[in-house]
Design a protein around this motif. Sequence first.
Motif, mmCIF file in Angstrom:
data_model
loop_
_atom_site.group_PDB
_atom_site.id
_atom_site.type_symbol
_atom_site.label_atom_id
_atom_site.label_comp_id
_atom_site.label_asym_id
_atom_site.label_seq_id
_atom_site.Cartn_x
_atom_site.Cartn_y
_atom_site.Cartn_z
ATOM 1 N N GLU A 1 0.834 -1.207 0.000
ATOM 2 C CA GLU A 1 0.000 0.000 0.000
ATOM 3 C C GLU A 1 0.861 1.247 0.000
ATOM 4 O OE1 GLU A 1 -3.185 0.099 2.732
ATOM 5 O OE2 GLU A 1 -3.995 -1.840 2.092
ATOM 6 N N THR B 1 0.624 5.900 -1.067
ATOM 7 C CA THR B 1 -0.259 7.041 -1.304
ATOM 8 C C THR B 1 0.237 8.005 -2.383
ATOM 9 O OG1 THR B 1 0.867 8.166 0.531
ATOM 10 C CG2 THR B 1 -1.223 7.047 1.022
ATOM 11 N N THR C 1 1.112 5.074 -7.938
ATOM 12 C CA THR C 1 0.686 3.692 -8.192
ATOM 13 C C THR C 1 1.678 3.050 -9.155
ATOM 14 O OG1 THR C 1 -1.645 4.226 -7.875
ATOM 15 C CG2 THR C 1 -1.131 2.231 -9.156
ATOM 16 N N GLU D 1 2.503 2.657 -4.023
ATOM 17 C CA GLU D 1 1.562 1.526 -3.951
ATOM 18 C C GLU D 1 1.840 0.591 -5.126
ATOM 19 O OE1 GLU D 1 -2.129 1.687 -2.077
ATOM 20 O OE2 GLU D 1 -3.247 1.319 -3.935
ATOM 21 N N ALA E 1 -8.873 2.453 -8.673
ATOM 22 C CA ALA E 1 -9.041 2.867 -7.273
ATOM 23 C C ALA E 1 -7.722 3.368 -6.700
ATOM 24 C CB ALA E 1 -9.571 1.689 -6.446
ATOM 25 N N SER E 2 -6.648 2.693 -7.071
ATOM 26 C CA SER E 2 -5.336 3.106 -6.585
ATOM 27 C C SER E 2 -4.930 4.458 -7.173
ATOM 28 C CB SER E 2 -4.294 2.029 -6.941
ATOM 29 O OG SER E 2 -3.005 2.437 -6.540
ATOM 30 N N ARG F 1 -6.858 6.791 -8.366
ATOM 31 C CA ARG F 1 -7.699 7.857 -7.813
ATOM 32 C C ARG F 1 -7.137 8.346 -6.474
ATOM 33 N NH1 ARG F 1 -13.043 8.845 -9.686
ATOM 34 N NH2 ARG F 1 -13.423 7.702 -11.629
ATOM 35 N N LYS F 2 -6.475 7.414 -5.785
ATOM 36 C CA LYS F 2 -5.880 7.768 -4.485
ATOM 37 C C LYS F 2 -4.543 8.491 -4.666
ATOM 38 C CE LYS F 2 -4.177 4.319 -2.114
ATOM 39 N NZ LYS F 2 -4.115 3.087 -1.283
ATOM 40 N N THR F 3 -3.705 7.972 -5.585
ATOM 41 C CA THR F 3 -2.340 8.502 -5.702
ATOM 42 C C THR F 3 -2.208 9.612 -6.757
ATOM 43 O OG1 THR F 3 -1.694 6.899 -7.391
ATOM 44 C CG2 THR F 3 -1.385 6.242 -5.078
ATOM 45 N N HIS G 1 -8.165 12.690 -12.222
ATOM 46 C CA HIS G 1 -7.462 12.355 -10.983
ATOM 47 C C HIS G 1 -5.963 12.215 -11.219
ATOM 48 C CE1 HIS G 1 -11.558 11.408 -9.780
ATOM 49 N NE2 HIS G 1 -11.130 11.502 -8.532
#
Lengths: 336, 381
Positions: free
Chosen positions: A203, A205, A208, A234, A251-252, A254-256, A286
């Motif tokens: 994991e 942040t 990716t 990640e 999903a990853s 969108r986070k990073t 994103h």
Amino acid sequence: MSETLTLSKAIGTGLRRALADDDKVVLMGEDIGRLGGVFRVTEGLQRDFGPDRVMDTPLAEAGIMGTAIGLAFRGYRPVVEIQFDGFIYPAFDQIVAQLAKLHYRTRGNVRMPITVRVPYGGGIGSVEHHSESPEAYFAHTAGLRVVTCSNPQDAHTMIRQAIASDDPVMFFEPKRRYWAKGEVDETIDDSTLPMGSARVAAEGTDVTLVAYGPLVKTALDAAAAAADDGLSVEVVDLRSLSPIDFDTVEASVRKTGRLVITHEAAQFGGLGAEIAASITDRCFYHLEAAPARVTGFDTPYPAAKLEEHFLPDLDRILDAVDRVLGRENSLTGGLV
Amino acid sequence: MRSAISEQQSGSEENSLSEVFGPDEELIQILTPFGERVSQPLFDSWIDDVDSAALLALYEDMVVVRRIDTEATALQRQGELGLWAPLLGQEAAQIGSARALRSDDFVFTSYRENAVAYCRGVQLVDLVKVWRGVANSGWNPFEVNMATPAVIIGAQSLHATGYAMGCQKDGVDSVAVAYFGDGATSQGDVNEAMIFAASFHAPVIFFCQNNQWAISEPVGLQAVRPISDRSPGFGIPSLRVDGNDVLAVTATMRIALDRARTGGGPTFIEAVTYRMGPHTTSDDPTKYEDVDLHAQWAAKDPILRLERHLEATGVLDDAARASVKEKSDEVARGFRAACHTLDDPEPLAVFDHVYSAPHSGVDRQKRQYAAYLSYIEGGTR
């Protein structure tokens, strides 16, 4: 319940379980019987299940593939070993024109539950045709499922899932990781993680990093090195290349907000391009930077003494991580 | 039976190059082009049971499949079919071999074997689907024990061999048959199939219809020796039969089937015949076919010679002839009607059966295309 196995042994125990559980499972390939395969993946299986179940075949890949298709017509569930990645091309027509299309052609009347095992990738200092990564040809072909494992647990679980699948599965084995050891729990099955799913291997942040097969270890090493530098990477282990679990990658990202893809196969028309395009399509707003690819070059696989330059490694991956983060990198000095 | 095969083998070894396309007497022949039945001691016992009624039935089969062929060609010319691959001239090779099979045998063919499909019980409506373009195949292979045709030349020979290996594992005496043409014998797949069949002693029959042509290429480009000479080198005995003689084809096929059922392994049959029509309805043989050669083969027509024989023996009288004609016209009408029942598939059928279980990539494309269709058809642009 779990034991420590090498990746090759984990596949071997998976094959053993499949042979024991289903009379219709037969293994076919060159040198897989008495020798146990050139990588010893099938070691001991002919001794224990007999030459009718574990068949040494003539040296003809199209012949192996085509007769496996005939056996599937008769209700068998063949598992074919192609000795090396670069030896698969004589079987290409039977795979692409027959195996992949028979279910579609016959409107679902004929199923082709065939698993094609392919040791692939470089890093073992071998001669030409022994280090290739031909997965994109097959991921491009409708009707095939394409998967690859990166660790002993996945190797064991996924070979059993592949054999159980009623669709043909191209099962790419990272040959330079055959000797990597890990815990294998034989009770893990589809309910834990379906064959078509990606897995977040580490994991993070900030970035990716998408990898599969032999480069997952490299990617994890890169993430660990980046952590020393205060960066949180990640790592997504794709596992399945057709279909690709874009939901997990998306999903990853969108986070990073940043995406690096790495594979040993050449870049042009490769899976990295497909992932970059699809993720850009799904979550363009994103993304903080253009996706970056770290791949083998658009050259034939080079001689062994050059492969360290061809193969993506930790430093080239970290360079791409710097690039998507807007940090100083190999392209910022104006040298290119 | 073995002596018949070995004699044939040694006979073919004596063939010189000039005899590759030699006279008929080199072939196993029981019915001459003039309809005379000649004695063939090594083969006659295999067709003892083929009486007048059976011969008449074979005759009817051949007339019917030729009538289907004619009707299909007409349908193509009328725009109802996109393409058709006629079997004109090859009726005896296909009917004689296919009628020798048991229902539990399994057949893998190329795309010209419409008479084989007819014998296996394929429905007329299913025969026409591919050529009308509504499907990539016509029938469920397991309902008639015949795979749908392989278009890639020779690919099916390996499938037949693998299937035969499966029969062997299952301990049954069913036989797999691979049908292919002279062109296919140049393909690696056919040669690899013979290697696998020989090594595993598989109960498979390689039935090669040497119709002298691979589209425009004469058989001499594929083989400089008789095609039947090739398989003995793989350890597979071969028989070279007059493919326009339904009796000789029946006898040789029965010999091969018996060998396969009783553990004798594979057999190769070269049925020497002639493609009297074009490769397909898109082809133009006038660009490459010698008219004299065509005329020579027309004189050896498989239906004509059986007709002569049946007339001479008093089996084919006016009543029988009328009955056969009625049957063939009825089948042709059924074929045409079946063709007209086939509607175009629904657009989203393009996505059906790519996989047997969900595949997120294809499923997503299907959803997106469905949305696109409803968007443009809804007129909301």
